[in-house]
Design an enzyme around this catalytic site. Structure first.
Site, PDB file in Angstrom:
ATOM      1  N   GLU A  83       0.904  -1.216   0.023  1.00  0.00           N
ATOM      2  CA  GLU A  83       0.151  -0.121   0.115  1.00  0.00           C
ATOM      3  C   GLU A  83       0.879   1.061   0.092  1.00  0.00           C
ATOM      4  O   GLU A  83       0.681   2.470   0.260  1.00  0.00           O
ATOM      5  CB  GLU A  83      -1.082   0.060   1.146  1.00  0.00           C
ATOM      6  CG  GLU A  83      -0.461  -0.519   2.391  1.00  0.00           C
ATOM      7  CD  GLU A  83      -1.695  -0.480   3.664  1.00  0.00           C
ATOM      8  OE1 GLU A  83      -2.513   0.413   3.447  1.00  0.00           O
ATOM      9  OE2 GLU A  83      -1.873  -1.695   3.967  1.00  0.00           O
ATOM     10  N   CYS A 120      -3.920  -3.772   4.190  1.00  0.00           N
ATOM     11  CA  CYS A 120      -2.780  -5.000   4.771  1.00  0.00           C
ATOM     12  C   CYS A 120      -3.174  -6.227   4.402  1.00  0.00           C
ATOM     13  O   CYS A 120      -2.501  -7.294   4.781  1.00  0.00           O
ATOM     14  CB  CYS A 120      -2.885  -4.817   5.955  1.00  0.00           C
ATOM     15  SG  CYS A 120      -2.502  -3.145   6.673  1.00  0.00           S
ATOM     16  N   HIS A 244      -3.576 -10.391  11.971  1.00  0.00           N
ATOM     17  CA  HIS A 244      -2.869  -8.983  11.093  1.00  0.00           C
ATOM     18  C   HIS A 244      -2.661  -8.230  12.427  1.00  0.00           C
ATOM     19  O   HIS A 244      -3.474  -7.997  13.322  1.00  0.00           O
ATOM     20  CB  HIS A 244      -3.840  -8.278  10.150  1.00  0.00           C
ATOM     21  CG  HIS A 244      -3.507  -6.749  10.091  1.00  0.00           C
ATOM     22  ND1 HIS A 244      -2.192  -6.443   9.648  1.00  0.00           N
ATOM     23  CD2 HIS A 244      -4.036  -5.663  10.178  1.00  0.00           C
ATOM     24  CE1 HIS A 244      -2.254  -5.180   9.502  1.00  0.00           C
ATOM     25  NE2 HIS A 244      -3.246  -4.646   9.853  1.00  0.00           N
ATOM     26  N   LYS A 253      -6.852  -7.277  21.808  1.00  0.00           N
ATOM     27  CA  LYS A 253      -8.285  -6.907  21.843  1.00  0.00           C
ATOM     28  C   LYS A 253      -9.112  -8.136  20.833  1.00  0.00           C
ATOM     29  O   LYS A 253      -9.953  -8.644  21.337  1.00  0.00           O
ATOM     30  CB  LYS A 253      -8.711  -5.687  21.236  1.00  0.00           C
ATOM     31  CG  LYS A 253      -8.667  -4.473  21.911  1.00  0.00           C
ATOM     32  CD  LYS A 253      -9.052  -3.273  21.195  1.00  0.00           C
ATOM     33  CE  LYS A 253      -8.703  -1.908  21.957  1.00  0.00           C
ATOM     34  NZ  LYS A 253      -8.624  -1.807  23.320  1.00  0.00           N
TER      35      LYS A 253
END
Ligand code: COA
Length: 445
Positions: A83, A120, A244, A253
């Site tokens: 990216e 990503c 990721h 989390k």
């Protein structure tokens, strides 16, 4: 059926490092623990002035080709996931192939080259494309080279600045792989989202908090989709689960959400019920707010249980080791999470062959993909061949002033001259711009 999967991998880090708690936090006036404990980061990697996505990708690919004794004719496909591309037309894979052709006999004339873009998640998509190409029997006994390479820079002062990073992962996808077999079990969660984007701009527009919510929402959908074809996932099904990793705190989390889902309606939920009660069910609450508050309280208690902590320590925590020391590598991030897990298994002398990994990728904009892989004999030798520890140790440690110079030198809108901090040694380097505004590269002996 022939097994297809990851035959080899190599990692190349940017050669500079920024120490987040000791160098970045004091200048920002932040508590260092915001970085080490909150985001879960120690250091970010940065490219030296002669490095960029092409040099890092080509250097990772060269290590891989040397180690596997490959010549250009052995490769039928080169896909670069990034990216951080600087060219809207000519794909980065052509620049990387051009670099490699400087040092190998032969060329990649008959290799199909492309560039994959979906934030990503594009590295995982490029692996998928290579897998499909081989499974379709169209590879003519050749392997596919997938390179995930990024310079993840944010605007100075953006909250994302703390999560920057730069590096490349090269992966060889082939028949009868030596590291991991791809199973074909896969699920997607994909929606049009505006959480992180670069509309004709070098640095991203980011809604950081929103991107974290979207990450979790799309992962949940990908999980449902995966289970719809592969059956329910049980906590002990997978040796590791590389996610990721934009920063390890995000995975902390995601891990908790994943575990809540993993144990729902299982005997583990019954065990947990004795101490923290059963998981809240939406139908038992008057409205969504009351339900969400109950979920949040349940999650806080779940996080503290031994059952969760043991699962997290064994399945997820080992995937974060490299990320903690390099920051976000965008397309490469989930692939260094996988490499971290395998390195951990090798260090622990685990017998991993036959065990499964659940790989969870995410790209803003937004799409999550979850698939499973089986570790195969040969994995240990491949992983022990990585030299990423030496690379990390030999990075040049930037002062804050130097970090500012490095950020400026990689900013396309700035025209600054900065001396290199390290000396190239047997690697591809950026040498300047050509007459058609192309970037030029050489191999520095
Ligand atoms: N000690 C321990 N923890 C601390 C702390 C301290 N002194 N100070 C802050 N923290 C914790 C916060 O509580 C928070 O953790 P939590 O989310 O579990 O509550 C974490 O550190 C980050 O702090 P926060 O104030 O939320 O950071 P921020 O607002 O500066 O930015 C992001 C966080 C993620 C929004 C920002 O880095 C970003 O925009 N990143 C780019 C986008 C991205 O990576 N998105 C992820 C999905 S792809």
């Amino acid at each position: 059926m022939t097994a297809v999967g990851i035959d080899a991998m190599e990692i190349w880090t940017g050669k500079l490092q920024l120490d987040l708690p000791n160098t970045f936090a004091p200048v920002k006036g932040d508590d260092p623990e915001k970085y080490t404990k909150g985001l879960g980061l120690e250091k970010s990697s940065f490219p030296d002035v002669y490095e960029d996505i092409v040099t890092m990708g080509a250097n990772a690919a060269k290590r891989l080709m040397d180690r596997k004794d490959l010549s250009p004719e052995d490769v039928g496909r080169i896909d670069v996931a990034t990216e951080s591309a600087f060219d809207h037309s000519k794909p980065v894979s052509t620049y990387i192939a051009g670099c490699l052709e400087q040092v190998y006999d032969g060329d990649f004339r008959h290799a199909n080259k492309g560039e994959r873009k979906f934030a990503c998640v594009a590295g995982t998509q490029a692996i998928d494309d290579a897998y499909n190409w081989i499974k379709a029997g169209r590879n003519r006994d050749k392997a596919a080279l997938v390179v995930a390479t990024d310079t993840a820079l944010y605007e100075r002062g953006d909250p994302g600045e703390a999560t920057q990073g730069a590096g490349a992962v090269a992966l060889l996808i082939d028949e009868d792989p030596d590291v991991l077999e791809l199973t074909g079990d896969q699920g997607y969660g994909s929606m049009d989202e505006t959480d992180f984007l670069k509309p004709n701009q070098q640095f991203p527009s980011v809604d950081g908090k929103r991107s974290m919510q979207v990450y979790l929402a799309r992962m949940r959908e990908a999980w449902e989709d995966y289970e719809s074809i592969a059956g329910k996932i049980e906590p002990d099904d997978f040796a590791y689960s590389p996610f990721h990793t934009p920063f390890p705190g995000m995975v902390r989390k995601a891990g908790l959400f994943a575990y809540r889902r993993l144990v729902r309606n299982t005997p583990v939920e019954d065990d947990l019920a004795e101490t923290i009660g059963r998981q809240p069910r939406e139908q038992d609450y008057e409205d969504r707010d009351a339900y969400e508050e109950a979920i949040s309280e349940y999650m806080d208690e779940l996080k503290a249980t031994d059952l969760y902590q043991n699962w997290y320590a064994g399945t997820v925590e080992p995937t974060l080791e490299l990320s903690r020391n390099v920051g976000n590598w965008y397309t490469g991030s989930v692939h260094i999470a996988r490499a971290s897990a395998l390195r951990h298994a090798a260090e622990m002398d685990k017998d991993l062959a036959g065990e499964k990994l659940l790989v969870a990728s995410y790209g803003s904009g937004a799409q999550a993909e979850i698939h499973s892989e089986v570790v195969v004999d040969g994995w240990r030798e491949e992983i022990e061949a990585l030299n990423i520890d030496e690379q990390l140790e030999s990075r040049y440690d930037l002062t804050f002033d130097e970090y500012e110079q490095v950020h400026n030198v990689h900013d396309y809108d700035k025209d600054v001259e900065v001396e290199e901090f390290t000396a190239p040694d047997g690697e591809f380097v950026f040498t300047g711009w050509g007459r058609m505004n192309e970037r030029k590269y050489e191999f520095a002996e």
